[in-house]
Structures are given as structure tokens and as C-alpha cells.
Design an enzyme around this catalytic site. Structure first.
Site, short mmCIF file in Angstrom:
data_model
loop_
_atom_site.label_atom_id
_atom_site.label_comp_id
_atom_site.label_asym_id
_atom_site.label_seq_id
_atom_site.Cartn_x
_atom_site.Cartn_y
_atom_site.Cartn_z
N SER A 102 0.81 -1.21 0.00
CA SER A 102 0.00 0.00 0.00
C SER A 102 0.85 1.27 0.00
CB SER A 102 -0.96 -0.04 1.19
OG SER A 102 -1.93 0.95 1.11
N ASP A 241 -2.62 6.43 -3.45
CA ASP A 241 -1.45 5.81 -2.83
C ASP A 241 -0.95 4.68 -3.72
OD1 ASP A 241 -3.48 3.98 -2.35
OD2 ASP A 241 -2.81 3.48 -0.33
N ASP A 243 -1.16 1.50 -3.95
CA ASP A 243 -2.01 0.42 -4.49
C ASP A 243 -3.39 0.92 -4.89
OD1 ASP A 243 -3.03 0.73 -1.88
OD2 ASP A 243 -3.58 -1.38 -1.74
N ASP A 245 -5.96 2.34 -3.32
CA ASP A 245 -7.20 2.25 -2.54
C ASP A 245 -7.44 3.49 -1.68
OD1 ASP A 245 -5.35 1.82 -0.52
OD2 ASP A 245 -6.23 -0.05 0.20
#
EC number: 5.4.2.10
Length: 444
Positions: A102, A241, A243, A245
Site C-alpha cells: 500500500s 497511494d 495500491d 485504494d
């Protein structure tokens, strides 16, 4: 729920090269997951990743483990986490695997699983995988080994899905949008979504090299985005960010618009169009101004523990559809099964286009109260929050803030720290109250 040996709240995560983020453990994890999932029906698992260099190593190891258990793997290449949730459903795969850490630095990585319906694996399946990890590894007969394939149009499929969530009678024509993809998984997705909906797009953070994910860019560091938005005279800035999400936005003046404000804008728009379906879920860290703004519209509000998985749990308990965190995880269950930065940004852009209002105008409804956060280290042993002295000081502060602020005291789950948060319309009062409580914690 059984004590977990390997899985944390968000799968397996750590430093690359240190257990459990090693090729040998990833191989065993792929095999263990394959053995458990093989009993469920489908023989295909999707594997996606962000742009970290270690993703190549980990996806190969996972695929080998799955193949040894008789399951086939379909690689998507770099894709946002919510895209894997979506594609797992549409491909009718048995599970989806995301290789990502992430918003963390490039030398961290993680492995997490989605179920066939694009949600977190049920606890009993995770527990079965954990139990299988402690068994000796074997291999199916040669004729039953899994295969590997690549989904060449995965990005195109997800781009079309994202566009389908934007009202067809609206367009982004005439909007200048700066998109910061954190050198992460949205780099080839988000700019194209915005362009295909009509916007003029300026890209930053779209040149991943395996080592620069989240580095001075993206949702956790928006300074570069703020500067480019102002210098380019853009209407809005979008920061995702690593990833994809999370979403943080920037208005045309360069002001940050955080997850609480984004959540309110989406909630108010859903209320106006009759699509809200209940209330809104925030977290213990959600700003009090969000709660008050929702209250003015008679929208119910509930607070979950910090973490998007806890927001999702409360949404399911209540049967509501909208929730999120001030960090920018926004969950719109009408659209996807997990936090989706691109979908959230399209919800806000639709509100802007529909009402011909700027992001600054829309965000004004939630003037964020100052939040003062102080971390107080203690010696360990007894929890200072159990002390009568700390309780008395906290109670006195709560009475002083009654109706105009709140306090939140939490013990860290990973370090000997007490986290003191005071929120109040008056920033100076919030600071003095936080310091007063912190001193009481130090005494105990």
C-alpha cells in the site's frame, strides 16, 4: 477466532527478504492457499501487484506454489488493489491475490487475498490456510499441475469499469486535472480514465521504476501535487497511494481535501439523488466536523475502529453502503467491494460537474476542526490509561470541551505508546488540553 500465526489484519506484510516476505515463504503460502482453495470449485486464481521491484519475485513464487497444488494463476501485472477485487469477481476466479504494501516504502511488501466475490477471505478459510502452512509440502500429479497465463487487457477492463461508475449524462470536458499516481499501481489507469471522460490531464508520479513508489508523491505526500495544481491553474488534483485504494484531493487553490471531506461530499450527493441507503461509517479518527455536518442533513453516522477493514465490518452490520477514513480510504459498496481511490474521485468529480461547483465550494461544508496528536512513550507494564489520575484529567478536559470538541486516548498495539488526540474548533484550546492529558500520562 483462532490466534493467527502468519496473517495480520491485512494479510501478510513485512520487509522484503525478511520472514514472511521471502520467496520460500511465498512459495509455501501459494501452495497452502492452493490446497485449501482447490476444495472450493474453480481452479483459477488471479495475481496482481503494485509497482515494487519485489513483486516480480513474489508473484513467481506464489504461482509456483499454486501450480504445485493444482491451481492455475492468471497474472494481471501492476493493478490497483480494488481492480483485483473487481476482476476476481468478473473472471469468476476462486480468489484474487494482491502483492502490495500500500502506502509503505518500496522495500516493504505484502500478500493479501480476496474471495471469489472480491471481499476479504472468510476467517475460516484464512485459518485453514494457516493450518496448511504447517504441513509438509507435496505436489499433485504432473497431469494435474496448474498453468500460468497473463490477462493482457486487465487494465482496459478496469478502466471501462471505472468509467461506468461516472454518470453518462456528465462529462469532464473543460476540466484540467492533475493526477498523482504515487509511482504506483494506478499509473496507467487513472490518467486514462480521466482523459477518456473528457478531462485535460497533467500527470505526476506515473513513472514507476520499482524503487520510487510513494516516494515524495501520492496520497501520503501531496506537496508536489499542490504545487503543480496551483502553477498549472488546474481545477483539481487527485492523489492516490501505491495500491490505489486511497484518495486525497487538492482544490484549485492548493488546499488539501481529506477523506472526511470527500466522504461528506459523496454522502450529500447520494442523499440528494436518493441513493444513500442508510448512514455513513467513519472511524474514531474522523473529524468531529464531519459528524456535525452529517447531523445537519439528518444522516446517521457511526464510528468504527481505525482501519478500512473495520469500516467495512460496520457497514455490513448496519446494511449501509458508504464509509471511509480521513486518510482517504473511501468505500462505496454500490460500486466496489473495497476502498477504491479512482471510483471515489469520480464520485466527487461528478458532484462538481453536476452542480457546476468547485471542489473548494463543496468542501467548505466541512471546515475541519484542528486535531492535536501527541504520542506519549511509557515504560511498559501497567497501562497509564487505567490510572485514576489520567481518568480524572481526561474527564475534566471532556467537560471543558463539551459540545465543541472531543478527546480520544488509545494505547498503541505495537509500541509502548499512548496516543492522545484532542479535537476542537479552537486550535489553541485543543493544544493545551492535549498537553494537559499528556502530562498526566507521563506521571503515570
Amino acid at each position: 477466532m483462532a490466534e493467527r500465526k502468519y496473517f495480520g489484519t491485512d494479510g501478510v506484510r513485512g520487509k522484503v527478504g525478511q520472514f514472511p516476505i521471502t520467496p520460500d515463504f511465498a512459495l509455501k503460502l501459494g501452495w497452502a492457499a492452493g490446497k485449501v482453495l482447490a476444495t472450493q470449485g474453480s481452479k483459477q486464481v488471479l495475481i496482481g501487484k503494485d509497482t515494487r521491484i519485489s513483486g516480480y519475485m513474489l508473484e513467481s513464487a506464489l504461482e509456483a506454489g499454486l501450480a504445485a497444488a493444482g491451481l492455475s494463476a492468471a497474472f494481471t501485472g501492476p493493478m490497483p488493489t480494488p481492480a483485483i477485487a473487481y476482476l476476481t469477481r468478473t473472471f469468476r476466479a476462486e480468489a484474487g491475490i494482491v502483492i502490495s504494501a500500500s502506502h509503505n516504502p518500496y522495500d516493504d511488501n505484502g500478500i493479501k487475498f480476496f474471495s471469489a466475490i472480491g471481499e476479504k477471505l472468510p476467517d475460516e478459510v484464512e485459518e485453514a490456510i494457516e493450518a496448511m502452512l504447517d504441513q509438509p509440502m507435496d505436489c499433485v500429479e504432473s497431469a494435474e499441475l496448474g498453468r500460468a497465463s497473463r490477462i493482457n487487457d486487465a487494465a482496459g477492463r478496469y478502466i471501462e469499469f471505472c468509467k461506468s461508475t461516472f454518470p453518462s449524462h456528465l462529462s469532464l470536458d473543460g476540466y484540467k486535472i492533475v493526477v498523482d499516481c504515487a509511482n504506483g499501481a494506478t499509473y496507467h489507469i487513472a490518467p486514462n480514465v480521466m482523459r477518456e471522460l473528457g478531462a485535460e490531464v497533467i500527470e505526476i508520479g506515473t513513472h514507476p521504476n520499482g524503487l520510487n513508489i510513494n516516494e515524495k508523491c501520492g496520497a501520503t505526500d501531496i506537496k508536489a501535487l499542490q504545487q503543480v495544481v496551483v502553477e498549472a491553474g488546474a481545477d483539481v488534483g487527485l492523489a492516490y497511494d501505491g495500491d490505489g485504494d486511497r484518495l486525497i484531493m487538492v482544490d484549485h487553490l492548493g488546499n488539501k481535501v481529506d477523506g472526511d471531506q470527500i466522504l461528506f461530499i459523496i454522502a450529500r450527493e447520494a442523499l440528494c439523488s436518493g441513493k444513500l441507503h442508510g448512514g455513513v461509517v467513519g472511524t474514531l479518527m474522523s473529524n468531529m466536523s464531519l459528524e456535525l455536518a452529517l447531523k445537519e442533513l439528518a444522516i446517521p453516522f457511526a464510528r468504527a475502529n481505525v482501519g478500512d477493514r473495520y469500516v467495512l465490518e460496520v457497514l455490513k452490520e448496519k446494511g449501509w453502503k458508504l464509509g471511509g477514513e480521513n486518510s482517504g480510504h473511501i468505500i462505496v459498496l454500490d460500486k466496489n467491494t473495497t476502498g477504491d481511490g479512482i471510483v471515489a474521485s469520480l464520485e466527487v468529480l461528478a458532484a462538481m460537474a453536476s452542480h457546476k461547483l468547485s471542489l473548494n465550494d463543496l468542501a467548505k461544508a466541512v471546515p475541519l476542526f484542528p486535531q492535536v496528536l501527541i504520542n506519549v512513550r511509557f515504560a511498559g507494564g501497567a497501562n497509564p490509561l487505567d490510572s485514576e489520575d489520567v481518568k480524572a484529567v481526561a474527564k475534566a478536559v471532556e467537560q471543558r470541551l463539551a459540545g465543541k470538541g472531543r478527546i480520544l486516548l488509545r494505547k498503541s498495539g505495537t509500541e509502548p505508546l499512548i496516543r492522545v488526540m484532542v479535537e476542537c474548533e479552537d486550535g489553541a484550546l485543543a493544544q493545551s488540553c492535549a498537553e494537559e492529558i499528556s502530562e498526566a500520562v507521563k506521571r503515570n
